[in-house]
Scaffold this active site. Structure first.
Site, PDB file in Angstrom:
ATOM      1  N   TRP A  28       0.816  -1.210   0.000  1.00 31.68           N
ATOM      2  CA  TRP A  28       0.000   0.000   0.000  1.00 31.68           C
ATOM      3  C   TRP A  28       0.855   1.267   0.000  1.00 31.68           C
ATOM      4  O   TRP A  28       0.368   2.350   0.281  1.00 31.68           O
ATOM      5  CB  TRP A  28      -0.944  -0.001   1.198  1.00 31.68           C
ATOM      6  CG  TRP A  28      -1.999  -1.057   1.105  1.00 31.68           C
ATOM      7  CD1 TRP A  28      -3.197  -0.977   0.450  1.00 31.68           C
ATOM      8  CD2 TRP A  28      -1.965  -2.362   1.692  1.00 31.68           C
ATOM      9  NE1 TRP A  28      -3.903  -2.150   0.580  1.00 31.68           N
ATOM     10  CE2 TRP A  28      -3.169  -3.020   1.340  1.00 31.68           C
ATOM     11  CE3 TRP A  28      -1.036  -3.048   2.471  1.00 31.68           C
ATOM     12  CZ2 TRP A  28      -3.454  -4.326   1.750  1.00 31.68           C
ATOM     13  CZ3 TRP A  28      -1.314  -4.344   2.870  1.00 31.68           C
ATOM     14  CH2 TRP A  28      -2.527  -4.963   2.513  1.00 31.68           C
TER      15      TRP A  28
ATOM     16  N   THR B 180       3.327  -3.193  -8.069  1.00 31.06           N
ATOM     17  CA  THR B 180       2.514  -4.212  -7.421  1.00 31.06           C
ATOM     18  C   THR B 180       1.617  -4.857  -8.463  1.00 31.06           C
ATOM     19  O   THR B 180       1.353  -4.259  -9.518  1.00 31.06           O
ATOM     20  CB  THR B 180       1.653  -3.611  -6.293  1.00 31.06           C
ATOM     21  OG1 THR B 180       0.826  -4.630  -5.717  1.00 31.06           O
ATOM     22  CG2 THR B 180       0.748  -2.493  -6.820  1.00 31.06           C
TER      23      THR B 180
ATOM     24  N   GLN C  40      -4.158  -2.478  -3.863  1.00 31.63           N
ATOM     25  CA  GLN C  40      -3.000  -1.800  -3.289  1.00 31.63           C
ATOM     26  C   GLN C  40      -2.558  -0.625  -4.152  1.00 31.63           C
ATOM     27  O   GLN C  40      -2.200   0.444  -3.637  1.00 31.63           O
ATOM     28  CB  GLN C  40      -1.849  -2.791  -3.130  1.00 31.63           C
ATOM     29  CG  GLN C  40      -2.066  -3.833  -2.052  1.00 31.63           C
ATOM     30  CD  GLN C  40      -0.870  -4.740  -1.879  1.00 31.63           C
ATOM     31  OE1 GLN C  40      -0.092  -4.945  -2.811  1.00 31.63           O
ATOM     32  NE2 GLN C  40      -0.709  -5.290  -0.696  1.00 31.63           N
TER      33      GLN C  40
ATOM     34  N   CYS D 238       0.517 -18.932  11.778  1.00 32.92           N
ATOM     35  CA  CYS D 238       1.780 -18.315  11.372  1.00 32.92           C
ATOM     36  C   CYS D 238       2.558 -17.823  12.587  1.00 32.92           C
ATOM     37  O   CYS D 238       3.788 -17.965  12.654  1.00 32.92           O
ATOM     38  CB  CYS D 238       1.517 -17.176  10.399  1.00 32.92           C
ATOM     39  SG  CYS D 238       1.014 -17.732   8.755  1.00 32.92           S
TER      40      CYS D 238
ATOM     41  N   SER E  43      -1.398  -5.982  -7.314  1.00 27.46           N
ATOM     42  CA  SER E  43      -2.705  -5.844  -6.673  1.00 27.46           C
ATOM     43  C   SER E  43      -3.336  -4.511  -7.059  1.00 27.46           C
ATOM     44  O   SER E  43      -2.810  -3.442  -6.741  1.00 27.46           O
ATOM     45  CB  SER E  43      -2.563  -5.912  -5.149  1.00 27.46           C
ATOM     46  OG  SER E  43      -3.736  -5.462  -4.507  1.00 27.46           O
TER      47      SER E  43
END
Length: 432
Positions: free
Chosen positions: A193, A212, A217, A375, A214
């Site tokens: 971002w 990017t 983003q 994670c 995306s």
């Protein structure tokens, strides 16, 4: 019976009580899990109820997939403890006691054998994989990330306690390794971002091009550059790294290499080397594994990061050598990502009502809680780490000792502290 046998053999520390679909209780574990100040608090006792009679069969076919999907679907119900307590207990025990058992070795061997297929990421497939995760609601990411929307491992030196400060420390740590000078050009591969690109332009007076795949983003990053008055120094593009044609003084890539795929490591390092000037510096920040090469967790690959993979240092080094890079500095960040994920998980959990009722639904919420908890646990109890590798094309592009990194960070921290203490300018209204 087979499932109980596996659990009894695996779970030697901690406490897990399993209530099966017939209502029978089975308790596993033994001595408490003992952790250090480095690994963080130990997971607590867990009681879980399984309502699906097919769970045992699914577990034998793939333990990660079975547990993850059962939790998402609501057929694995936690009556005591949290999802973090459960996965942390399981991961701790598998790592400490059971990773060499035939059951787990078979699953991991099969996963690794298929990784070349799973990580085949030509441009079209890479775009789909990125969209799967990063084109989710920008509002959702805003709810649990820091204010700068840093969606990668923060840096936790002594004295840092908040997520915002740790992410700021990460950006300064990276900038120090880049050895930036005013007016230089920087390529940010996988810019997210836009937070790092904007930070580098704002704090170091450099010109940054962020790329990017995306669309979400990309649009957010563009708006941020305009809002901060940095559009003349920061340019964002919806572009694959293989399509960049200019050369740059510096290249940085944070949290993107995990999506490249082992089949494309050579493409990535040859492409980035071709885009860097002869006296330039490249800083790569990527999740990795402190163990031999393997595969990606099947559940994570299906639901969170299709095409993703965390490389072993041996794979990373071999690809760097083949592309004729000179590795000039390698740092391994241990547990830093576990702490980052702990903060993300707490913030995400605090926003449960909004995520469930306004953005997505309960199943999505449980999916992401499983992702964040799992994670965190592997970075805390298993062999997941973060590599920061500095590379150059020539031997003399970076200093031959590491003092400059600490010196630059201290200077940046001192300048920030001085600016914070400086009184705001007083506005004087002219009369007449």
């Amino acid at each position: 019976m087979i499932l109980q046998t596996i659990f009894k053999r695996v779970l030697r520390e901690g406490s897990v009580t399993l209530i099966d679909h017939d209502g029978r209780r089975h308790t596993f574990g033994g001595s408490p899990i003992v952790t250090s100040t480095t690994t963080g608090p130990a997971p607590g006792p867990v009681t879980l109820r399984i309502t699906d009679p097919r769970f045992a069969r699914r577990f034998l076919a793939g333990p990660e997939m079975a547990i993850g999907e059962a939790y998402m679907d609501g057929t694995l119900i936690l009556e005591e403890g949290s999802i973090y307590d459960l996965v942390a207990t399981l991961i701790h025990n598998v790592y400490r006691h059971s990773r060499r058992t035939a059951f787990f070795r078979l699953h991991w061997a099969l996963n690794r054998a298929l990784r070349w297929f799973h990580q085949y990421n030509p441009i079209e497939r890479a775009e789909r994989n990125v969209a799967h995760h990063y084109n989710l609601s920008a509002e959702m990411y805003r709810l649990f990330l820091d204010g700068d929307r840093q969606y990668s491992c923060a840096y936790w030196p002594p004295g840092i306690e908040t997520l915002e400060d740790a992410q700021r420390a990460k950006k300064r740590h990276i900038a120090a390794k880049l050895r930036l000078e005013p007016g230089q050009s920087v390529l940010d591969v996988g810019c997210g971002w836009g937070g790092l690109a904007l930070h580098l332009a704002r704090e170091h007076d450099v010109h940054v091009t962020g790329i990017t795949l995306s669309s979400e983003q990309f649009h957010v990053a563009q708006e941020r550059a305009k809002a901060e008055g940095l559009a003349d120094r920061v340019t964002f593009r919806l572009q694959d790294y293989r399509h960049v044609t200019e050369t740059f003084d510096r290249i940085v890539s944070v949290g993107m290499f995990e999506h490249v795929g082992v089949n494309h490591y050579r493409d990535f390092f040859e492409a980035t080397r071709a885009r860097l000037k002869e006296d330039g510096i490249f800083l790569l920040h990527t999740i990795g594994r402190a163990e031999p090469p393997g595969g990606t967790n099947a559940w994570l690959r299906k639901y969170i990061f299709p095409g993703g993979y965390t490389p072993a240092l041996s794979e990373l080094s071999a690809a760097v050598e083949r592309a004729d890079w000179i590795p000039t500095d390698v740092e391994v960040l241990r547990v830093h990502y576990a702490e980052t994920l702990r903060h993300w998980r707490a913030r995400f959990e605090a926003q449960r009502e909004r995520i469930v009722t306004q953005l997505y639904d309960a199943r999505f919420y449980r999916m992401w809680m499983f992702y964040l908890a799992g994670c965190e646990a592997v970075f805390r109890f298993d062999r997941q780490v973060v590599f920061q590798m500095q590379m150059t094309r020539s031997l003399d592009a970076a200093p031959i000792t590491r003092d400059y990194i600490t010196d630059a960070e201290r200077a940046a921290n001192a300048a920030a502290a001085d600016a914070a203490e400086r009184p705001a300018p007083t506005l004087v209204r002219r009369v007449g």
